[in-house]
Design an enzyme around this catalytic site. Structure first.
Site, PDB file in Angstrom:
ATOM      1  N   ASP A  89      -0.653  15.364  22.265  1.00 35.01           N
ATOM      2  CA  ASP A  89      -1.949  15.927  22.614  1.00 35.01           C
ATOM      3  C   ASP A  89      -2.962  14.790  21.833  1.00 35.01           C
ATOM      4  OD1 ASP A  89      -0.864  18.306  23.233  1.00 35.01           O
ATOM      5  OD2 ASP A  89      -1.958  19.602  21.746  1.00 35.01           O
ATOM      6  N   HIS A 146       6.417  13.405  21.755  1.00 35.14           N
ATOM      7  CA  HIS A 146       7.379  13.677  22.442  1.00 35.14           C
ATOM      8  C   HIS A 146       7.714  12.507  23.725  1.00 35.14           C
ATOM      9  CE1 HIS A 146       7.710  17.925  21.525  1.00 35.14           C
ATOM     10  NE2 HIS A 146       6.874  17.687  20.820  1.00 35.14           N
ATOM     11  N   SER A 247      -3.085   9.780  13.958  1.00 31.86           N
ATOM     12  CA  SER A 247      -2.963   8.213  14.466  1.00 31.86           C
ATOM     13  C   SER A 247      -3.158   8.125  15.979  1.00 31.86           C
ATOM     14  CB  SER A 247      -1.707   7.628  13.789  1.00 31.86           C
ATOM     15  OG  SER A 247      -1.614   6.312  13.885  1.00 31.86           O
TER      16      SER A 247
END
Length: 277
Positions: A89, A146, A247
């Site tokens: 995200d 991911h 980050s």
């Protein structure tokens, strides 16, 4: 760039980045309910975190702030799209082709793949003519990373560095930002050639973890290359790592990617299609 953005960037240079980040990390690992519960609730309110998507929606159920920050989502919260997936995200801040081995950081700023990947010219050569994409994770985002495609881990490289903030204001002003911050370079072999997943540290990012080795950063102040005896294969969409506080992820691909025409600054979710390999 506004004066305040420029001042914010300049003020970061003399700060003791690592000391501040490690101190924050200790505080975020506190399991005292009188400390962690108000902190978590204040964070949710300040950053408008949607806890309805969390596997555990009760803020007080988390043992520490770090556990809350790296929370898992419900199984159906992030359906996987077709093609190349967003690894996290966040905000799609840059993407495109590696031109003469250079990646775009922000308007007027580029940096080299060789520096980003730890200074290995032979490794960087594998990505010449390929593509890249950068996703910035804000404090409110889901902070697990991911796999955009299925890959077999070849090696992991820890690269020491500073810990500047990685928000857009800093990216607009600090040259070579992603190639000067502490980072973890994960090289995967995929059916479309090599892929680098670079997890970039930042101000008050207390640690970076991977699913195969647990917490990796902080390490000592020199580059370290790590290979593993058994093949580590991660399927498309599988978790590969996480940030303890926010980050940026920079992806490099050896072959050109046909990116969808998303405007820079578009909000993306993990599993969302970014293009096709």
């Amino acid at each position: 760039m506004t004066f305040s953005q420029k001042a914010f960037s300049l003020l970061q240079y003399p700060l003791p980045h690592h000391a501040l980040s490690r101190l924050t990390g200790r505080f975020a690992q506190c399991d005292n309910p009188w400390v962690k519960d108000p902190l978590i609730k204040a964070f949710i309110k300040r950053f408008k975190v949607d806890m309805s998507q969390a596997l555990e929606p009760d803020p007080t159920a988390y043992a520490t702030f770090n556990d809350f920050f790296t929370r898992a989502l419900k199984a159906d919260a992030r359906p996987l799209g077709e093609g190349l997936l967003s690894p996290a995200d966040g905000t799609l801040s840059q993407y495109g082709h590696l031109t003469a081995g250079q990646l775009v950081q922000a308007k007027g700023h580029t940096f080299s793949a060789q520096t980003l990947l730890g200074g290995d010219s032979a490794l960087a050569e594998e990505f010449m003519g390929g593509s890249f994409a950068t996703v910035y994770l804000s404090p409110s985002d889901y902070h697990r990373v991911h796999m955009p495609v299925t890959g077999t881990l070849r090696e992991m490289i820890y690269v020491p560095g500073r810990l500047f903030s990685v928000n857009q204001a800093t990216a607009n002003y600090v040259p070579g930002l992603f190639a000067r911050n502490e980072r973890l370079v994960c090289i995967f072999d995929t059916e479309n050639g090599p892929m680098a997943m670079v997890l970039v540290g930042a101000m008050i990012v207390a640690a970076i973890e991977t699913v195969w080795s647990g917490q990796v950063t902080p390490l000592s102040g020199h580059p370290q290359r790590m290979q593993f005896g058994q093949p580590i294969v991660l399927e498309r969409g599988a978790e590969m790592g996480r940030f303890k506080l926010g980050s940026t992820v920079v992806m490099c691909f050896a072959k050109p990617i046909n990116f969808d025409n998303n405007p820079l600054g578009t909000k993306v979710e993990m599993g969302q299609r970014l293009g096709s390999p």
